[in-house]
Design a protein around this motif. Structure first.
Motif, PDB file in Angstrom:
ATOM      1  N   ARG A   1     -13.023  21.006 -46.188  1.00 23.88           N
ATOM      2  CA  ARG A   1     -13.256  22.123 -45.257  1.00 23.88           C
ATOM      3  C   ARG A   1     -13.917  23.295 -45.976  1.00 23.88           C
ATOM      4  O   ARG A   1     -14.824  23.936 -45.439  1.00 23.88           O
ATOM      5  CB  ARG A   1     -11.938  22.561 -44.615  1.00 23.88           C
ATOM      6  CG  ARG A   1     -11.370  21.562 -43.621  1.00 23.88           C
ATOM      7  CD  ARG A   1     -10.179  22.130 -42.867  1.00 23.88           C
ATOM      8  NE  ARG A   1      -9.582  21.115 -42.006  1.00 23.88           N
ATOM      9  CZ  ARG A   1      -8.506  20.400 -42.318  1.00 23.88           C
ATOM     10  NH1 ARG A   1      -7.893  20.615 -43.494  1.00 23.88           N
ATOM     11  NH2 ARG A   1      -8.047  19.490 -41.497  1.00 23.88           N
ATOM     12  N   GLU A   2     -13.454  23.593 -47.186  1.00 23.32           N
ATOM     13  CA  GLU A   2     -14.054  24.684 -47.960  1.00 23.32           C
ATOM     14  C   GLU A   2     -15.516  24.386 -48.259  1.00 23.32           C
ATOM     15  O   GLU A   2     -16.381  25.270 -48.189  1.00 23.32           O
ATOM     16  CB  GLU A   2     -13.275  24.892 -49.259  1.00 23.32           C
ATOM     17  CG  GLU A   2     -11.932  25.575 -49.077  1.00 23.32           C
ATOM     18  CD  GLU A   2     -12.070  26.957 -48.452  1.00 23.32           C
ATOM     19  OE1 GLU A   2     -12.999  27.708 -48.840  1.00 23.32           O
ATOM     20  OE2 GLU A   2     -11.268  27.295 -47.559  1.00 23.32           O
ATOM     21  N   GLU A   3     -15.791  23.143 -48.608  1.00 21.68           N
ATOM     22  CA  GLU A   3     -17.167  22.756 -48.918  1.00 21.68           C
ATOM     23  C   GLU A   3     -18.051  22.874 -47.683  1.00 21.68           C
ATOM     24  O   GLU A   3     -19.188  23.343 -47.768  1.00 21.68           O
ATOM     25  CB  GLU A   3     -17.177  21.327 -49.443  1.00 21.68           C
ATOM     26  CG  GLU A   3     -18.542  20.842 -49.914  1.00 21.68           C
ATOM     27  CD  GLU A   3     -18.440  19.487 -50.594  1.00 21.68           C
ATOM     28  OE1 GLU A   3     -18.657  19.420 -51.819  1.00 21.68           O
ATOM     29  OE2 GLU A   3     -18.132  18.501 -49.888  1.00 21.68           O
ATOM     30  N   LEU A   4     -17.542  22.457 -46.534  1.00 23.47           N
ATOM     31  CA  LEU A   4     -18.306  22.566 -45.301  1.00 23.47           C
ATOM     32  C   LEU A   4     -18.572  24.022 -44.935  1.00 23.47           C
ATOM     33  O   LEU A   4     -19.661  24.370 -44.463  1.00 23.47           O
ATOM     34  CB  LEU A   4     -17.567  21.861 -44.157  1.00 23.47           C
ATOM     35  CG  LEU A   4     -17.527  20.332 -44.240  1.00 23.47           C
ATOM     36  CD1 LEU A   4     -16.515  19.771 -43.250  1.00 23.47           C
ATOM     37  CD2 LEU A   4     -18.907  19.739 -43.982  1.00 23.47           C
ATOM     38  N   ARG A   5     -17.566  24.881 -45.155  1.00 28.37           N
ATOM     39  CA  ARG A   5     -17.774  26.315 -44.883  1.00 28.37           C
ATOM     40  C   ARG A   5     -18.861  26.881 -45.781  1.00 28.37           C
ATOM     41  O   ARG A   5     -19.735  27.628 -45.333  1.00 28.37           O
ATOM     42  CB  ARG A   5     -16.462  27.083 -45.067  1.00 28.37           C
ATOM     43  CG  ARG A   5     -15.572  27.093 -43.837  1.00 28.37           C
ATOM     44  CD  ARG A   5     -14.471  28.123 -43.955  1.00 28.37           C
ATOM     45  NE  ARG A   5     -13.415  27.662 -44.826  1.00 28.37           N
ATOM     46  CZ  ARG A   5     -12.361  26.950 -44.422  1.00 28.37           C
ATOM     47  NH1 ARG A   5     -12.246  26.631 -43.149  1.00 28.37           N
ATOM     48  NH2 ARG A   5     -11.432  26.575 -45.278  1.00 28.37           N
ATOM     49  N   ALA A   6     -18.816  26.525 -47.074  1.00 28.38           N
ATOM     50  CA  ALA A   6     -19.806  27.030 -48.024  1.00 28.38           C
ATOM     51  C   ALA A   6     -21.206  26.543 -47.671  1.00 28.38           C
ATOM     52  O   ALA A   6     -22.198  27.233 -47.927  1.00 28.38           O
ATOM     53  CB  ALA A   6     -19.417  26.589 -49.436  1.00 28.38           C
ATOM     54  N   ALA A   7     -21.278  25.346 -47.081  1.00 26.30           N
ATOM     55  CA  ALA A   7     -22.578  24.784 -46.708  1.00 26.30           C
ATOM     56  C   ALA A   7     -23.047  25.237 -45.329  1.00 26.30           C
ATOM     57  O   ALA A   7     -24.119  24.853 -44.873  1.00 26.30           O
ATOM     58  CB  ALA A   7     -22.506  23.261 -46.747  1.00 26.30           C
ATOM     59  N   GLY A   8     -22.216  26.040 -44.656  1.00 25.27           N
ATOM     60  CA  GLY A   8     -22.568  26.502 -43.321  1.00 25.27           C
ATOM     61  C   GLY A   8     -22.409  25.454 -42.242  1.00 25.27           C
ATOM     62  O   GLY A   8     -23.011  25.559 -41.164  1.00 25.27           O
ATOM     63  N   LEU A   9     -21.567  24.441 -42.513  1.00 29.55           N
ATOM     64  CA  LEU A   9     -21.375  23.349 -41.572  1.00 29.55           C
ATOM     65  C   LEU A   9     -20.006  23.367 -40.903  1.00 29.55           C
ATOM     66  O   LEU A   9     -19.693  22.470 -40.123  1.00 29.55           O
ATOM     67  CB  LEU A   9     -21.565  22.001 -42.260  1.00 29.55           C
ATOM     68  CG  LEU A   9     -22.979  21.700 -42.738  1.00 29.55           C
ATOM     69  CD1 LEU A   9     -23.007  20.415 -43.551  1.00 29.55           C
ATOM     70  CD2 LEU A   9     -23.932  21.587 -41.556  1.00 29.55           C
ATOM     71  N   ALA A  10     -19.196  24.364 -41.219  1.00 27.17           N
ATOM     72  CA  ALA A  10     -17.870  24.432 -40.617  1.00 27.17           C
ATOM     73  C   ALA A  10     -18.001  24.699 -39.126  1.00 27.17           C
ATOM     74  O   ALA A  10     -18.943  25.390 -38.681  1.00 27.17           O
ATOM     75  CB  ALA A  10     -17.033  25.524 -41.274  1.00 27.17           C
ATOM     76  N   PRO A  11     -17.067  24.161 -38.320  1.00 27.48           N
ATOM     77  CA  PRO A  11     -17.112  24.424 -36.874  1.00 27.48           C
ATOM     78  C   PRO A  11     -17.025  25.918 -36.592  1.00 27.48           C
ATOM     79  O   PRO A  11     -16.336  26.665 -37.285  1.00 27.48           O
ATOM     80  CB  PRO A  11     -15.874  23.708 -36.354  1.00 27.48           C
ATOM     81  CG  PRO A  11     -15.544  22.684 -37.381  1.00 27.48           C
ATOM     82  CD  PRO A  11     -15.961  23.280 -38.695  1.00 27.48           C
ATOM     83  N   LYS A  12     -17.768  26.350 -35.593  1.00 24.83           N
ATOM     84  CA  LYS A  12     -17.736  27.755 -35.204  1.00 24.83           C
ATOM     85  C   LYS A  12     -16.448  28.065 -34.461  1.00 24.83           C
ATOM     86  O   LYS A  12     -15.968  27.247 -33.698  1.00 24.83           O
ATOM     87  CB  LYS A  12     -18.939  28.091 -34.329  1.00 24.83           C
ATOM     88  CG  LYS A  12     -20.281  27.962 -35.069  1.00 24.83           C
ATOM     89  CD  LYS A  12     -21.433  28.274 -34.137  1.00 24.83           C
ATOM     90  CE  LYS A  12     -22.772  28.127 -34.886  1.00 24.83           C
ATOM     91  NZ  LYS A  12     -23.925  28.384 -33.989  1.00 24.83           N
ATOM     92  N   SER A  13     -15.909  29.232 -34.690  1.00 22.46           N
ATOM     93  CA  SER A  13     -14.704  29.645 -33.982  1.00 22.46           C
ATOM     94  C   SER A  13     -15.027  29.839 -32.509  1.00 22.46           C
ATOM     95  O   SER A  13     -16.119  30.309 -32.162  1.00 22.46           O
ATOM     96  CB  SER A  13     -14.161  30.966 -34.563  1.00 22.46           C
ATOM     97  OG  SER A  13     -13.862  30.796 -35.928  1.00 22.46           O
ATOM     98  N   PRO A  14     -14.067  29.465 -31.618  1.00 21.74           N
ATOM     99  CA  PRO A  14     -14.325  29.635 -30.175  1.00 21.74           C
ATOM    100  C   PRO A  14     -14.440  31.098 -29.813  1.00 21.74           C
ATOM    101  O   PRO A  14     -13.909  31.953 -30.468  1.00 21.74           O
ATOM    102  CB  PRO A  14     -13.095  28.981 -29.532  1.00 21.74           C
ATOM    103  CG  PRO A  14     -12.038  28.966 -30.590  1.00 21.74           C
ATOM    104  CD  PRO A  14     -12.745  28.903 -31.906  1.00 21.74           C
TER     105      PRO A  14
END
Length: 238
Positions: free
Chosen positions: A225-238
């Motif tokens: 999850r941290e890696e996805l956030r750093a890559a800008g791929l984390a799900p957007k908050s509703p």
């Protein structure tokens, strides 16, 4: 709309807590868990029974009526991994950009394959062999293939979809559908029956739920999850 049971279980699993039943090596499944999942899988149809013959006839029809697009996609999916779900998640979901995510799924897929191989070698169910298929044209090559029950592709696709839904919960329905499509195309390709596919889905779902009870899996999901956030791929908050 009420969500299917498999998706509901996927999305509630983090709330269930974790148990210390994974190997000390950091793997996601214990031998006991694998054996329990294998024992819960029902026996396939008896060879030559009416049910068995009908199951194989369905594969023959699917192979005979295949579209070129589905057949080509099935061939491309002979070797697949979690990044084959990029059409659902996005084009930037690539292994070279996400080493932590890639490592998590490599371990999960390896453990799934090991469990599937154990089950296949227990049941020893022959694969289908539709007329004019690669199996019929090259029986010497077909004889070297693994057994059919449960389908490894269907099992691994189910595991991938369930674990990906932990990282992309907003895409859970589409991920599960993509996994089902991967399994179906194994029937289109003529290498599995529907019974093999359904068993693989159930097998994969059970393995994935057990994996999510592993502290090692929860640790690796947090890193992913941290890696996805750093890559800008984390799900957007509703």
């Amino acid at each position: 709309m009420k969500k299917p049971l498999a998706i509901a279980l996927v999305l509630m699993t983090p709330l269930l807590g974790v148990t210390a039943n994974a190997h000390a090596s950091g793997s996601y499944l214990s031998d006991t868990q694998v054996n329990t999942v294998m024992a819960a899988l029902p026996a396939p149809s008896a060879p030559g029974s009416a049910e068995d013959l009908a199951d194989r006839a369905a594969t023959d029809r699917a192979f005979a009526e295949r579209s070129a697009a589905d057949f080509n996609q099935a061939k491309q999916e002979d070797d697949f991994d979690a990044f084959a779900f990029a059409p659902v998640i996005g084009v930037d979901f690539r292994a070279e950009k996400l080493p932590h995510v890639a490592a998590l799924f490599k371990e999960a897929e390896t453990e799934t394959k090991d469990a599937v191989d154990l089950s296949k070698n227990h049941w020893k169910r022959p694969r289908p062999c539709p007329p004019a298929s690669a199996c019929a044209l090259h029986p010497e090559k077909a004889a070297k293939k693994s057994f059919g029950y449960p389908s490894g592709h269907a099992s691994r696709a189910a595991v991938d979809a369930i674990l990906l839904a932990q990282l992309f919960p907003q895409d859970a329905d589409a991920l599960m559908q993509h996994a089902r499509d991967i399994g179906w195309r194994r029937v289109v390709k003529g290498v599995h029956t529907l019974q093999d596919i359904y068993a693989g889905r159930e097998f994969g779902q059970a393995l994935a739920i057990d994996m999510l009870a592993s502290p090692a899996m929860q640790h690796d999901l947090a890193a992913a999850r941290e890696e996805l956030r750093a890559a800008g791929l984390a799900p957007k908050s509703p």
